[in-house]
Design an enzyme around this catalytic site. Structure first.
Site, PDB file in Angstrom:
ATOM      1  N   ASP A 171       0.836  -1.199   0.000  1.00 40.93           N
ATOM      2  CA  ASP A 171       0.000   0.000   0.000  1.00 40.93           C
ATOM      3  C   ASP A 171       0.874   1.253   0.000  1.00 40.93           C
ATOM      4  OD1 ASP A 171      -2.973   1.037   0.910  1.00 40.93           O
ATOM      5  OD2 ASP A 171      -1.380   2.269   1.774  1.00 40.93           O
ATOM      6  N   TYR A 192       2.772  10.053  -0.475  1.00 36.46           N
ATOM      7  CA  TYR A 192       3.889   9.543   0.332  1.00 36.46           C
ATOM      8  C   TYR A 192       5.223   9.878  -0.332  1.00 36.46           C
ATOM      9  CZ  TYR A 192       0.317   6.431   2.485  1.00 36.46           C
ATOM     10  OH  TYR A 192      -0.790   5.908   3.094  1.00 36.46           O
ATOM     11  N   LYS A 248      -2.825   5.897  -4.081  1.00 30.53           N
ATOM     12  CA  LYS A 248      -3.937   6.817  -3.769  1.00 30.53           C
ATOM     13  C   LYS A 248      -3.779   8.138  -4.493  1.00 30.53           C
ATOM     14  CE  LYS A 248      -3.754   4.750   0.803  1.00 30.53           C
ATOM     15  NZ  LYS A 248      -2.313   4.567   1.021  1.00 30.53           N
ATOM     16  N   HIS A 281      -7.715   9.644  -1.630  1.00 35.77           N
ATOM     17  CA  HIS A 281      -6.999   9.656  -0.344  1.00 35.77           C
ATOM     18  C   HIS A 281      -7.817  10.318   0.776  1.00 35.77           C
ATOM     19  CE1 HIS A 281      -2.587   9.490   1.170  1.00 35.77           C
ATOM     20  NE2 HIS A 281      -3.419   9.303   2.166  1.00 35.77           N
TER      21      HIS A 281
END
Ligand code: A2P
Length: 292
Positions: free
Chosen positions: A50, A55, A80, A113
């Site tokens: 994931d 990120y 996401k 997200h």
């Protein structure tokens, strides 16, 4: 629950299978950290990774996948969509950027997200709906095997349902002893939405709690293992993360014990422990994006 190993799966509403524990990569830096930890997780038997555009580590996650030698089609990969790219066209473009970052031509699961929320955007329903319509198109085009959301609460899901052709297959929410969001999880289940847990260990903050330690000790397990098993027994798919190979391995050793009904009740009743403080209506993600 009858999961026996990491590769046993939840089945999403469209029939797609998703391995019952995923390896999380939030806060894992792009570069060696993300590459090596993803590679380690795959070598240790995880088949579900994931990540997220926000990120900033999609590139290294992709490298880790390739370095592991595990075939792409044997890995369930989630990324996401970020809040800066709401709306149909921007969503299509950022999705293509994520594919490029990851070095793949499809993802298994793509998530919104964070929802747009009323406090920040009066047209929040429209924003979420137009983003979602791009998700539906990419799904129909075969570039994504399943589509879902993250951090959506009941009002956001209800508003989306009014306009969506396809309901989200997943809602990824904060979930751990101390912040279990059981009512939201129940609502999702009733709608056929699989719930995933981000921060199933409360980002580490629940691991030193005395009540949890006493329960874990009864089963000869660590608090981390107890938390991961707790999610599974609540029908929630945990996404634990660690950079340390021995912890990545031990976090998957949760198939040889069962939490008693009494202990499940205790775990469910713990409140105010390890909560991140991120509430969708406070739009933490929009605040982050605005500060960028
Ligand atoms: P580390 O990477 O040093 O192992 P969450 O998955 O809820 O976000 O929690 C992740 C945090 O919990 C990280 O800080 C991670 O640190 C720590 N962690 C993960 N697994 C374990 C474990 N088995 N024992 C102790 N700490 C852990």
């Amino acid at each position: 629950m009858d999961f026996k190993k990491l590769t046993d799966c939840f089945t999403l509403s469209n029939g797609v299978k998703i391995p019952c524990i995923g390896y999380g990569t939030w806060k894992t830096e792009n570069g060696q950290a993300a590459k090596v930890s993803v590679e380690n997780a795959l070598r240790l038997g995880y088949r579900h990774i994931d990540t997220a555009f926000a990120y900033g580590n999609e590139e290294s996650v992709g490298e880790g996948i390739r370095a592991s030698g595990v075939k792409r089609e044997d890995i369930f990969l989630t990324t996401k969509h970020w809040v800066s790219f709401r709306g149909f066209q921007k969503t299509v473009e950022t999705f293509e950027a994520s594919l490029k970052n990851l070095g793949t031509d499809y993802v298994d699961l793509y998530l919104v997200h964070w929802p747009a929320v009323e406090k920040v955007s009066p047209d929040w329903k429209e924003l979420n709906a137009s983003t979602w319509s791009a998700f539906e198109k990419l799904y129909r085009d075969g570039k994504i095997r399943a589509i879902g959301v993250s951090n959506f609460e009941v009002p956001h899901l209800e508003a989306l349902e009014e306009r969506a052709d396809i309901m989200p297959m997943v809602n990824q929410i904060e979930f751990h002893p101390g912040y279990s969001q059981l009512l939201l999880a129940k609502y999702c289940r009733e709608k056929g939405i699989t719930v995933e847990a981000w921060s199933p260990l409360g980002s580490g903050a629940v691991l030193s709690d005395g009540t949890l330690a006493a329960i874990a000790e009864k089963y000869g397990k660590t608090v981390a293992q107890l938390c991961i098993r707790y999610a599974l027994e609540e029908n929630v798919l945990p996404l634990p993360k660690s950079l340390k190979p021995e912890r990545i391995a031990s976090n998957a050793e949760v198939f040889d014990f069962e939490i008693s009904d009494g202990d499940m009740e205790t775990l469910e009743s713990i409140s105010g422990l390890g909560f991140s403080g991120f509430l969708p209506e406070d739009a933490p993600a929009d605040a982050i994006a605005a500060a960028e």
